[in-house]
Enzyme design. Structure first.
Site, PDB file in Angstrom:
ATOM      1  N   GLY A  46      -4.356  -3.905  -4.386  1.00  0.00           N
ATOM      2  CA  GLY A  46      -5.339  -2.943  -4.871  1.00  0.00           C
ATOM      3  C   GLY A  46      -4.634  -1.639  -5.129  1.00  0.00           C
ATOM      4  O   GLY A  46      -4.024  -1.075  -4.230  1.00  0.00           O
ATOM      5  N   HIS A  47      -4.616  -1.219  -6.360  1.00  0.00           N
ATOM      6  CA  HIS A  47      -3.976   0.049  -6.698  1.00  0.00           C
ATOM      7  C   HIS A  47      -5.049   1.069  -7.010  1.00  0.00           C
ATOM      8  O   HIS A  47      -5.852   0.866  -7.906  1.00  0.00           O
ATOM      9  CB  HIS A  47      -3.069  -0.110  -7.926  1.00  0.00           C
ATOM     10  N   LYS A  65       2.194   2.319  -5.052  1.00  0.00           N
ATOM     11  CA  LYS A  65       2.890   1.872  -6.264  1.00  0.00           C
ATOM     12  C   LYS A  65       2.072   2.152  -7.522  1.00  0.00           C
ATOM     13  O   LYS A  65       2.614   2.443  -8.571  1.00  0.00           O
ATOM     14  CB  LYS A  65       3.184   0.367  -6.184  1.00  0.00           C
ATOM     15  N   ASP A  88       0.817  -1.230   0.000  1.00  0.00           N
ATOM     16  CA  ASP A  88       0.000   0.000   0.000  1.00  0.00           C
ATOM     17  C   ASP A  88       0.844   1.270   0.000  1.00  0.00           C
ATOM     18  O   ASP A  88       0.432   2.293   0.544  1.00  0.00           O
ATOM     19  CB  ASP A  88      -0.949   0.048   1.225  1.00  0.00           C
ATOM     20  N   GLN A 147       2.287  -5.821  -3.363  1.00  0.00           N
ATOM     21  CA  GLN A 147       2.557  -5.870  -1.918  1.00  0.00           C
ATOM     22  C   GLN A 147       3.893  -5.157  -1.614  1.00  0.00           C
ATOM     23  O   GLN A 147       4.304  -4.314  -2.377  1.00  0.00           O
ATOM     24  CB  GLN A 147       2.550  -7.308  -1.389  1.00  0.00           C
TER      25      GLN A 147
HETATM   26  P1  IMP Z   1      -2.809 -12.549   1.617  1.00  0.00           P
HETATM   27  O1  IMP Z   1      -1.860 -12.028   0.607  1.00  0.00           O
HETATM   28  O2  IMP Z   1      -4.242 -12.225   1.314  1.00  0.00           O
HETATM   29  O3  IMP Z   1      -2.600 -14.004   1.916  1.00  0.00           O
HETATM   30  O4  IMP Z   1      -2.525 -11.784   3.015  1.00  0.00           O
HETATM   31  C1  IMP Z   1      -1.334 -11.983   3.750  1.00  0.00           C
HETATM   32  C2  IMP Z   1      -0.879 -10.684   4.390  1.00  0.00           C
HETATM   33  O5  IMP Z   1      -0.459  -9.766   3.386  1.00  0.00           O
HETATM   34  C3  IMP Z   1      -1.970  -9.962   5.181  1.00  0.00           C
HETATM   35  O6  IMP Z   1      -1.376  -9.290   6.278  1.00  0.00           O
HETATM   36  C4  IMP Z   1      -2.490  -8.938   4.196  1.00  0.00           C
HETATM   37  O7  IMP Z   1      -3.091  -7.837   4.831  1.00  0.00           O
HETATM   38  C5  IMP Z   1      -1.204  -8.558   3.486  1.00  0.00           C
HETATM   39  N1  IMP Z   1      -1.427  -8.067   2.122  1.00  0.00           N
HETATM   40  C6  IMP Z   1      -1.702  -8.781   1.015  1.00  0.00           C
HETATM   41  N2  IMP Z   1      -1.817  -7.997  -0.057  1.00  0.00           N
HETATM   42  C7  IMP Z   1      -1.592  -6.751   0.366  1.00  0.00           C
HETATM   43  C8  IMP Z   1      -1.529  -5.481  -0.291  1.00  0.00           C
HETATM   44  O8  IMP Z   1      -1.701  -5.349  -1.505  1.00  0.00           O
HETATM   45  N3  IMP Z   1      -1.254  -4.422   0.501  1.00  0.00           N
HETATM   46  C9  IMP Z   1      -1.019  -4.534   1.823  1.00  0.00           C
HETATM   47  N4  IMP Z   1      -1.050  -5.687   2.480  1.00  0.00           N
HETATM   48  C10 IMP Z   1      -1.335  -6.789   1.756  1.00  0.00           C
END
Ligand code: IMP
Length: 431
Positions: free
Chosen positions: A40-41, A16, A13, A225
């Protein structure tokens, strides 16, 4: 060599999407190498808001090619929804603008159900995933039982693979988690139909990108991420299930590291994190809430409030080490306007000992107390600054201090959500 990788230098977040959108103007092809619709962008172009989960935001630039490559886990429903929304708004007129990897693993409803059921069972030890099925889909890929995009257009292969998967997944869902199973026929029909609709976009994306490189095209890799969520180097188990660091961009897209010119890290002017896991500079007081409100720190994928805190230099130094950053794009500087003084974490104290590096053990990271340096804030609104010299002196000092404590040059400063609210000090495609 003209290819650039953009990675998140914190916990995701970082903004990017906006930085990739800006660099897209100078690139020919934009590639999403890893992750899925957990990302999510959000970006704002001429006042219009766009949210992307899978398709690179570069798609808004007519004539640029966008690739969702093999390392991405694709939820076809989400991808088709994004395609549909873009077309409704007059974008993606030419289907040839978007390419999707034939070898990308596909997210099925059982991945989502397993993600949710597992989190529920973990209770207060839960990871706080986005519940999009990302982890279970990557697990299947590594276990070599995943179903890939190429299988969606081969009815027999899909039938066999889906039956075999459901056999085990439904056992787990129903017997172990006490959750609802997933029916074969409806899922098969649904996914076969997705395959049909996605067919025009499915290609050998590694071949495509390498041919583009061969012909001299500029490629921009849009990491998802952030570094601290990397499966190998992040705050495990509070991480995502892919390599979010620069190497992941190469493996995820089938492009050699020798073809990459440089890596740019994106970092907020403060820090945020969603989900569980260590976050030494977290602010649990009204100052944290003020940053959350001013920065609209609510997840663009899940709407969850993000945890907010001060800038953590050891984290960005770690990102520099892992990714070899040529520069940092610093986002959301405008959010800090009006704070009398700012704090920057320059090191940690763990068990009474000063530590300069991010600790590898979760227990140490959780015990880390930030060592802060305080700097003077600024009152002025900075959102109309377009040159570094337009910033108030205190804001300039803050940016220079971040360069000093991270050891990385800040090549871009973003002062608002809009594309033009940006100070570009150095362009990696021109440098
Ligand atoms: P998952 O990727 O849904 O399995 O989540 C694993 C961890 O990564 C959790 O703490 C999510 O909140 C975090 N996470 C996954 N995608 C994002 C992102 O795009 N931005 C911020 N945190 C993310």
């Amino acid at each position: 060599m003209k290819s650039i990788i953009v990675v998140g230098a914190q916990w995701g977040d970082e903004g990017k999407g906006k930085i990739v959108d800006i660099y897209s103007e100078f690139a020919d092809t934009i590639v999403r190498p890893t992750g899925g619709n957990n990302a999510g962008h959000t970006l704002v172009v001429k006042g219009e808001k766009f949210v992307f989960h899978l398709i690179p935001s570069g798609i808004l630039h007519a004539g640029k090619k966008c690739v969702v490559s093999n390392g991405v886990v694709v939820d076809p429903k989400v991808l088709l929804m994004e395609i549909g929304r873009l077309k409704e708004r007059g974008y993606l007129k030419d289907d040839g603008q978007l390419k999707v990897g034939l070898l990308a693993n596909i997210i099925f409803p059982y991945h989502i159900s397993l993600d949710k059921a597992r989190e529920e069972k973990l209770g207060n030890r839960k990871i706080g995933t986005t519940a999009r099925g990302i982890g279970p889909c990557y697990e299947d890929k590594i276990a070599r039982v995943g179903i890939r995009a190429c299988d969606l257009v081969r009815p027999k292969a899909l039938e066999e693979a889906l039956r075999a998967n459901l056999d085990m997944k439904n056992f787990l869902l129903e017997k172990y988690y006490g959750a609802e199973g997933v029916p074969f026929q409806a899922t098969y029909d649904e996914y076969l139909a997705y395959g049909e609709r996605l067919k025009p976009y499915l290609i050998d994306t590694s071949l495509f990108i390498n041919e583009e490189i061969q012909r001299g095209a500029k490629i921009l890799f849009e990491g998802a991420q952030g570094t601290l969520l990397d499966i190998d180097h992040g705050t495990y188990p509070f991480v995502t299930s892919s390599n979010t660091t620069a190497g992941g961009a190469c493996t995820g897209s089938g492009v050699s590291p020798t073809k990459i010119r440089g890596v740019i890290g994106v970092s907020k002017a403060y820090a945020t994190r969603v989900g569980g896991g260590p976050f030494p500079t977290e602010l649990l007081d009204e100052e944290g809430q003020a940053i959350r409100d001013r920065g609209n720190e609510y997840g663009s994928t899940t709407g969850r409030p993000r945890r907010c805190g001060w800038f953590d230099a050891p984290v960005v130094r770690y990102a520099h080490r892992l990714n070899g950053l040529a520069g940092v794009a610093l986002t959301k500087l405008d959010v800090l306007s009006g704070l009398a003084r700012l704090k920057v974490c320059v090191a940690y104290e763990i068990d009474g000992v000063r530590r300069e590096e991010v600790p590898l053990s979760l227990a140490e990271f959780e015990a880390a107390r930030p060592v802060y340096e305080q700097v003077e804030g600024w009152k002025e609104d900075v959102s109309s600054a377009r040159e570094f010299g337009d910033l108030p002196k205190a804001a300039q000092r803050y940016v220079r201090m971040l360069e000093e404590v991270t050891g990385v040059e800040i090549s871009v400063v973003s002062v608002g959500a809009d594309r033009n609210q940006t100070i570009i000090r150095k362009n990696p495609f021109r440098a």
